[in-house]
Motif scaffolding. Sequence first.
Motif, PDB file in Angstrom:
ATOM      1  N   UNK A  84       0.780  -1.234   0.000  1.00  0.00           N
ATOM      2  CA  UNK A  84       0.000   0.000   0.000  1.00  0.00           C
ATOM      3  C   UNK A  84       0.803   1.271   0.000  1.00  0.00           C
ATOM      4  N   UNK A  85       2.125   1.181   0.029  1.00  0.00           N
ATOM      5  CA  UNK A  85       2.958   2.384   0.012  1.00  0.00           C
ATOM      6  C   UNK A  85       3.053   2.947  -1.408  1.00  0.00           C
ATOM      7  N   UNK A  86       3.294   4.243  -1.505  1.00  0.00           N
ATOM      8  CA  UNK A  86       3.327   4.889  -2.816  1.00  0.00           C
ATOM      9  C   UNK A  86       4.678   4.753  -3.501  1.00  0.00           C
ATOM     10  N   UNK A  87       5.735   4.447  -2.754  1.00  0.00           N
ATOM     11  CA  UNK A  87       7.076   4.300  -3.318  1.00  0.00           C
ATOM     12  C   UNK A  87       7.693   2.992  -2.873  1.00  0.00           C
ATOM     13  N   UNK A  88       8.571   2.452  -3.736  1.00  0.00           N
ATOM     14  CA  UNK A  88       9.242   1.210  -3.385  1.00  0.00           C
ATOM     15  C   UNK A  88      10.560   1.118  -4.146  1.00  0.00           C
ATOM     16  N   UNK A  89      11.475   0.310  -3.636  1.00  0.00           N
ATOM     17  CA  UNK A  89      12.755   0.072  -4.279  1.00  0.00           C
ATOM     18  C   UNK A  89      12.555  -0.630  -5.624  1.00  0.00           C
ATOM     19  N   UNK A  90      13.223  -0.116  -6.656  1.00  0.00           N
ATOM     20  CA  UNK A  90      13.031  -0.648  -8.010  1.00  0.00           C
ATOM     21  C   UNK A  90      13.440  -2.116  -8.109  1.00  0.00           C
ATOM     22  N   UNK A 100       8.777 -10.558 -15.161  1.00  0.00           N
ATOM     23  CA  UNK A 100      10.201 -10.423 -15.437  1.00  0.00           C
ATOM     24  C   UNK A 100      11.040 -11.526 -14.811  1.00  0.00           C
ATOM     25  N   UNK A 101      10.414 -12.539 -14.295  1.00  0.00           N
ATOM     26  CA  UNK A 101      11.172 -13.628 -13.709  1.00  0.00           C
ATOM     27  C   UNK A 101      11.893 -14.400 -14.816  1.00  0.00           C
ATOM     28  N   UNK A 102      13.167 -14.623 -14.628  1.00  0.00           N
ATOM     29  CA  UNK A 102      13.947 -15.315 -15.643  1.00  0.00           C
ATOM     30  C   UNK A 102      15.401 -14.903 -15.578  1.00  0.00           C
ATOM     31  N   UNK A 103      16.204 -15.421 -16.499  1.00  0.00           N
ATOM     32  CA  UNK A 103      17.658 -15.186 -16.443  1.00  0.00           C
ATOM     33  C   UNK A 103      18.065 -13.741 -16.688  1.00  0.00           C
ATOM     34  N   UNK A 104      17.205 -12.929 -17.314  1.00  0.00           N
ATOM     35  CA  UNK A 104      17.569 -11.537 -17.597  1.00  0.00           C
ATOM     36  C   UNK A 104      16.957 -10.565 -16.594  1.00  0.00           C
ATOM     37  N   UNK A 105      16.407 -11.070 -15.532  1.00  0.00           N
ATOM     38  CA  UNK A 105      15.738 -10.221 -14.547  1.00  0.00           C
ATOM     39  C   UNK A 105      16.670  -9.155 -13.965  1.00  0.00           C
ATOM     40  N   UNK A 106      17.927  -9.527 -13.718  1.00  0.00           N
ATOM     41  CA  UNK A 106      18.875  -8.587 -13.104  1.00  0.00           C
ATOM     42  C   UNK A 106      19.213  -7.404 -14.019  1.00  0.00           C
ATOM     43  N   UNK A 107      18.918  -7.532 -15.311  1.00  0.00           N
ATOM     44  CA  UNK A 107      19.239  -6.459 -16.251  1.00  0.00           C
ATOM     45  C   UNK A 107      18.090  -5.464 -16.420  1.00  0.00           C
ATOM     46  N   UNK A 165      25.268 -16.976 -22.198  1.00  0.00           N
ATOM     47  CA  UNK A 165      25.614 -17.810 -21.044  1.00  0.00           C
ATOM     48  C   UNK A 165      24.511 -17.770 -19.989  1.00  0.00           C
ATOM     49  N   UNK A 166      23.863 -16.597 -19.860  1.00  0.00           N
ATOM     50  CA  UNK A 166      22.782 -16.454 -18.878  1.00  0.00           C
ATOM     51  C   UNK A 166      21.514 -17.202 -19.289  1.00  0.00           C
ATOM     52  N   UNK A 167      21.191 -17.175 -20.590  1.00  0.00           N
ATOM     53  CA  UNK A 167      19.891 -17.704 -21.018  1.00  0.00           C
ATOM     54  C   UNK A 167      19.925 -19.172 -21.428  1.00  0.00           C
ATOM     55  N   UNK A 168      21.092 -19.677 -21.842  1.00  0.00           N
ATOM     56  CA  UNK A 168      21.155 -21.072 -22.270  1.00  0.00           C
ATOM     57  C   UNK A 168      21.161 -22.014 -21.063  1.00  0.00           C
ATOM     58  N   UNK A 169      20.416 -23.124 -21.135  1.00  0.00           N
ATOM     59  CA  UNK A 169      20.450 -24.088 -20.026  1.00  0.00           C
ATOM     60  C   UNK A 169      21.789 -24.799 -19.953  1.00  0.00           C
ATOM     61  N   UNK A 170      22.016 -25.450 -18.841  1.00  0.00           N
ATOM     62  CA  UNK A 170      23.259 -26.207 -18.673  1.00  0.00           C
ATOM     63  C   UNK A 170      23.288 -27.410 -19.616  1.00  0.00           C
ATOM     64  N   UNK A 171      24.497 -27.734 -20.118  1.00  0.00           N
ATOM     65  CA  UNK A 171      24.719 -28.917 -20.954  1.00  0.00           C
ATOM     66  C   UNK A 171      25.436 -29.977 -20.123  1.00  0.00           C
ATOM     67  N   UNK A 172      25.218 -31.265 -20.461  1.00  0.00           N
ATOM     68  CA  UNK A 172      26.027 -32.299 -19.799  1.00  0.00           C
ATOM     69  C   UNK A 172      27.516 -32.079 -20.031  1.00  0.00           C
TER      70      UNK A 172
END
Length: 222
Positions: A84-90, A100-107, A165-172
């Motif tokens: 309910x607050x009018x301001x919040x940390x971005x 925005x959940x996903x590997x590029x969220x931090x950007x 590197x951020x978006x590709x899944x891990x390979x064996x």
Amino acid sequence: MLDIAFQAPWLYGTIALFVLIAGLLFASMKFLGRYIADQQMERVHPPNARKLSNEDFEALCCRTGLTRAEISRLYMSFMRITDGNSNENAEKIIQEVPYFQGPLQDRMVSALKLPEELDFVILASALSAFSEKAALDDKMRFLFRLYSSEASGTVSKQDLTKLLDDVLPEFPDEEERSTLIERAVEGTFEELCGSSEDQELGMEQFQMAATPLIGERCTIFF
């Protein structure tokens, strides 16, 4: 009776009646949709939260290109996150907004050019880049900032390597994964710049690659 209804001058009266009924039905459904949205907002609003007025909705729709329903849903998410607050940390907003959940969220904070603290108007204005009505140039600039890790106005090989590197899944086989990323980066720079020796992509080269997909990939229906 039906034969009479579809003969002039009854025909014009019948058409006018259908148009009137359709208009009344459209107006009723629009009013009902707003009423249901307002009731939903009533249920999720914290006691200290400010409600959006019709004037607020109209101003935000004009400013962002988002629909009233999209603004309503975004505002409910904003009120829930901020209690309910009018301001919040971005950073907190971006981490908790589900779109925005996903590997590029931090950007996202830097790509959207968000200040450290933001209110709902700033958030909605920034997210207008994802509206289907947004200009392709606005979407392009956002995507360019998302790919670039520097304020240099270019996308380097290191930028593209880090993004893949951020978006590709891990390979064996981790070595196979690294080789695939390296080949993709070298091939991209060779195709867009004419030589894989070039180390940076400017907006012009980036636009050549991104234009075919920019409208689809940078549109979110909130």
